[in-house]
Design a protein around this motif. Structure first.
Motif, PDB file in Angstrom:
ATOM      1  N   GLU A   3       0.830  -1.203   0.000  1.00 22.51           N
ATOM      2  CA  GLU A   3       0.000   0.000   0.000  1.00 22.51           C
ATOM      3  C   GLU A   3       0.862   1.250   0.000  1.00 22.51           C
ATOM      4  O   GLU A   3       0.532   2.233  -0.638  1.00 22.51           O
ATOM      5  N   GLU A   4       1.985   1.220   0.726  1.00 20.20           N
ATOM      6  CA  GLU A   4       2.875   2.374   0.763  1.00 20.20           C
ATOM      7  C   GLU A   4       3.408   2.707  -0.622  1.00 20.20           C
ATOM      8  O   GLU A   4       3.456   3.859  -1.013  1.00 20.20           O
ATOM      9  N   ALA A   5       3.801   1.694  -1.376  1.00 14.83           N
ATOM     10  CA  ALA A   5       4.362   1.923  -2.705  1.00 14.83           C
ATOM     11  C   ALA A   5       3.315   2.456  -3.668  1.00 14.83           C
ATOM     12  O   ALA A   5       3.624   3.220  -4.564  1.00 14.83           O
ATOM     13  N   SER A   6       2.049   2.047  -3.518  1.00 17.31           N
ATOM     14  CA  SER A   6       1.016   2.488  -4.443  1.00 17.31           C
ATOM     15  C   SER A   6       0.410   3.827  -4.059  1.00 17.31           C
ATOM     16  O   SER A   6      -0.260   4.448  -4.863  1.00 17.31           O
ATOM     17  N   ALA A   7       0.620   4.307  -2.857  1.00 18.06           N
ATOM     18  CA  ALA A   7       0.023   5.547  -2.386  1.00 18.06           C
ATOM     19  C   ALA A   7       0.996   6.715  -2.536  1.00 18.06           C
ATOM     20  O   ALA A   7       1.487   7.251  -1.561  1.00 18.06           O
ATOM     21  N   VAL A   8       1.272   7.086  -3.781  1.00 16.70           N
ATOM     22  CA  VAL A   8       2.152   8.223  -4.036  1.00 16.70           C
ATOM     23  C   VAL A   8       1.313   9.490  -4.009  1.00 16.70           C
ATOM     24  O   VAL A   8       0.270   9.570  -4.658  1.00 16.70           O
ATOM     25  N   ALA A   9       1.753  10.480  -3.259  1.00 16.23           N
ATOM     26  CA  ALA A   9       1.019  11.736  -3.155  1.00 16.23           C
ATOM     27  C   ALA A   9       0.995  12.455  -4.491  1.00 16.23           C
ATOM     28  O   ALA A   9       1.945  12.388  -5.268  1.00 16.23           O
ATOM     29  N   ARG A  10      -0.107  13.150  -4.762  1.00 16.86           N
ATOM     30  CA  ARG A  10      -0.219  13.964  -5.972  1.00 16.86           C
ATOM     31  C   ARG A  10      -0.141  15.416  -5.585  1.00 16.86           C
ATOM     32  O   ARG A  10      -0.650  15.832  -4.547  1.00 16.86           O
ATOM     33  N   ILE A  11       0.513  16.177  -6.441  1.00 14.60           N
ATOM     34  CA  ILE A  11       0.544  17.620  -6.275  1.00 14.60           C
ATOM     35  C   ILE A  11      -0.113  18.234  -7.500  1.00 14.60           C
ATOM     36  O   ILE A  11      -0.221  17.597  -8.553  1.00 14.60           O
ATOM     37  N   TRP A  12      -0.547  19.486  -7.392  1.00 11.47           N
ATOM     38  CA  TRP A  12      -1.391  20.097  -8.412  1.00 11.47           C
ATOM     39  C   TRP A  12      -0.737  21.279  -9.108  1.00 11.47           C
ATOM     40  O   TRP A  12      -1.388  21.965  -9.894  1.00 11.47           O
ATOM     41  N   GLN A  37       8.020  13.657 -11.299  1.00 15.94           N
ATOM     42  CA  GLN A  37       8.310  13.281  -9.913  1.00 15.94           C
ATOM     43  C   GLN A  37       8.911  14.508  -9.251  1.00 15.94           C
ATOM     44  O   GLN A  37       9.952  15.008  -9.685  1.00 15.94           O
ATOM     45  N   ILE A  38       8.267  15.029  -8.229  1.00 15.97           N
ATOM     46  CA  ILE A  38       8.740  16.214  -7.514  1.00 15.97           C
ATOM     47  C   ILE A  38       8.810  15.849  -6.041  1.00 15.97           C
ATOM     48  O   ILE A  38       7.789  15.727  -5.366  1.00 15.97           O
ATOM     49  N   GLY A  39      10.025  15.622  -5.578  1.00 17.57           N
ATOM     50  CA  GLY A  39      10.205  15.134  -4.211  1.00 17.57           C
ATOM     51  C   GLY A  39       9.570  13.764  -4.085  1.00 17.57           C
ATOM     52  O   GLY A  39       9.818  12.871  -4.882  1.00 17.57           O
ATOM     53  N   GLU A  40       8.711  13.601  -3.108  1.00 22.40           N
ATOM     54  CA  GLU A  40       8.024  12.327  -2.882  1.00 22.40           C
ATOM     55  C   GLU A  40       6.670  12.263  -3.582  1.00 22.40           C
ATOM     56  O   GLU A  40       5.939  11.294  -3.412  1.00 22.40           O
ATOM     57  N   ALA A  41       6.320  13.300  -4.334  1.00 24.86           N
ATOM     58  CA  ALA A  41       4.999  13.371  -4.953  1.00 24.86           C
ATOM     59  C   ALA A  41       5.108  13.400  -6.477  1.00 24.86           C
ATOM     60  O   ALA A  41       6.196  13.559  -7.028  1.00 24.86           O
ATOM     61  N   ARG A  42       3.969  13.237  -7.127  1.00 21.70           N
ATOM     62  CA  ARG A  42       3.919  13.284  -8.582  1.00 21.70           C
ATOM     63  C   ARG A  42       2.906  14.332  -9.044  1.00 21.70           C
ATOM     64  O   ARG A  42       1.845  14.490  -8.446  1.00 21.70           O
ATOM     65  N   PHE A  43       3.264  14.989 -10.130  1.00 22.03           N
ATOM     66  CA  PHE A  43       2.373  15.918 -10.812  1.00 22.03           C
ATOM     67  C   PHE A  43       1.975  15.285 -12.143  1.00 22.03           C
ATOM     68  O   PHE A  43       2.829  14.782 -12.868  1.00 22.03           O
ATOM     69  N   HIS A  44       0.677  15.317 -12.464  1.00 19.21           N
ATOM     70  CA  HIS A  44       0.170  14.789 -13.731  1.00 19.21           C
ATOM     71  C   HIS A  44      -0.452  15.941 -14.512  1.00 19.21           C
ATOM     72  O   HIS A  44      -1.390  16.585 -14.031  1.00 19.21           O
ATOM     73  N   GLY A  45       0.071  16.191 -15.701  1.00 17.18           N
ATOM     74  CA  GLY A  45      -0.459  17.251 -16.540  1.00 17.18           C
ATOM     75  C   GLY A  45      -0.362  16.882 -18.001  1.00 17.18           C
ATOM     76  O   GLY A  45       0.160  15.828 -18.362  1.00 17.18           O
ATOM     77  N   PHE A  46      -0.877  17.766 -18.850  1.00 14.74           N
ATOM     78  CA  PHE A  46      -0.760  17.564 -20.290  1.00 14.74           C
ATOM     79  C   PHE A  46      -0.648  18.911 -20.983  1.00 14.74           C
ATOM     80  O   PHE A  46      -1.064  19.936 -20.443  1.00 14.74           O
ATOM     81  N   VAL A  47      -0.043  18.873 -22.164  1.00  9.37           N
ATOM     82  CA  VAL A  47       0.175  20.080 -22.948  1.00  9.37           C
ATOM     83  C   VAL A  47      -0.419  19.863 -24.328  1.00  9.37           C
ATOM     84  O   VAL A  47      -0.212  18.818 -24.946  1.00  9.37           O
ATOM     85  N   VAL A  48      -1.171  20.861 -24.805  1.00  8.56           N
ATOM     86  CA  VAL A  48      -1.736  20.863 -26.152  1.00  8.56           C
ATOM     87  C   VAL A  48      -0.953  21.890 -26.970  1.00  8.56           C
ATOM     88  O   VAL A  48      -0.706  23.001 -26.505  1.00  8.56           O
ATOM     89  N   ARG A  49      -0.581  21.499 -28.194  1.00 10.15           N
ATOM     90  CA  ARG A  49       0.135  22.411 -29.086  1.00 10.15           C
ATOM     91  C   ARG A  49      -0.788  22.873 -30.210  1.00 10.15           C
ATOM     92  O   ARG A  49      -1.458  22.071 -30.842  1.00 10.15           O
ATOM     93  N   LYS A  50      -0.815  24.171 -30.415  1.00  6.11           N
ATOM     94  CA  LYS A  50      -1.517  24.794 -31.539  1.00  6.11           C
ATOM     95  C   LYS A  50      -0.519  25.721 -32.210  1.00  6.11           C
ATOM     96  O   LYS A  50      -0.263  26.825 -31.725  1.00  6.11           O
ATOM     97  N   GLY A  51       0.100  25.273 -33.293  1.00  7.26           N
ATOM     98  CA  GLY A  51       1.144  26.058 -33.949  1.00  7.26           C
ATOM     99  C   GLY A  51       2.340  26.167 -33.023  1.00  7.26           C
ATOM    100  O   GLY A  51       2.859  25.167 -32.538  1.00  7.26           O
ATOM    101  N   GLU A  52       2.744  27.387 -32.759  1.00 11.11           N
ATOM    102  CA  GLU A  52       3.864  27.614 -31.841  1.00 11.11           C
ATOM    103  C   GLU A  52       3.389  27.875 -30.408  1.00 11.11           C
ATOM    104  O   GLU A  52       4.204  28.081 -29.513  1.00 11.11           O
ATOM    105  N   ALA A  53       2.077  27.880 -30.186  1.00 19.30           N
ATOM    106  CA  ALA A  53       1.516  28.113 -28.855  1.00 19.30           C
ATOM    107  C   ALA A  53       1.288  26.790 -28.141  1.00 19.30           C
ATOM    108  O   ALA A  53       0.971  25.776 -28.768  1.00 19.30           O
ATOM    109  N   VAL A  54       1.459  26.792 -26.818  1.00 18.71           N
ATOM    110  CA  VAL A  54       1.194  25.618 -26.000  1.00 18.71           C
ATOM    111  C   VAL A  54       0.263  25.994 -24.851  1.00 18.71           C
ATOM    112  O   VAL A  54       0.318  27.107 -24.331  1.00 18.71           O
TER     113      VAL A  54
END
Length: 128
Positions: A3-12, A37-54
């Protein structure tokens, strides 16, 4: 797995200045998932590209709190015009992350400040 290994904290959020890689890793009109991976936590995000803009967002639907894509990097409608939650069909504008259809109309995705800089995608400071 314990359970410890699967319970990784999320940051926003992330700090500014993190190099996410070359802009060319994201084809124009497509999106790419990032897990940091940021310290002991994970951040989940995504980026959309439109031309040269993100445009970056935290990978979390405001309707149910789930990640938007069930398949890696599949964040957009087939025509690439809108971001889509694959769980309940909510659709969001690419530029503002505002829900324009589905179960959470009027809600917004949480922005993840990113920018294209010298051919690379980097995290940016939040707007004032």
């Amino acid at each position: 797995m314990s359970e410890e290994a699967s319970a990784v904290a999320r940051i926003w959020s992330t700090r500014a200045g993190i190099n996410l890689g070359p802009l060319d890793l994201i084809p124009d009109g497509k999106a790419r998932n990032y897990v940091l991976q940021i310290g002991e936590a994970r951040f989940h995000g995504f980026v959309v590209r439109k031309g040269e803009a993100v445009f970056g967002y935290v990978d979390r639907c405001p309707h149910a709190g789930l990640p938007l894509a069930q398949e890696l990097d599949r964040y957009l409608t087939p025509d690439g015009d809108l971001i889509m939650c694959s769980w309940h069909g909510a659709v969001f504008t690419v530029e503002e992350g505002t829900c324009v259809g589905g179960p959470c109309v009027g809600a917004r995705l949480s922005p993840w400040p990113v920018e294209a800089l010298d051919g690379r995608v980097v995290t940016a400071a939040p707007p004032p």
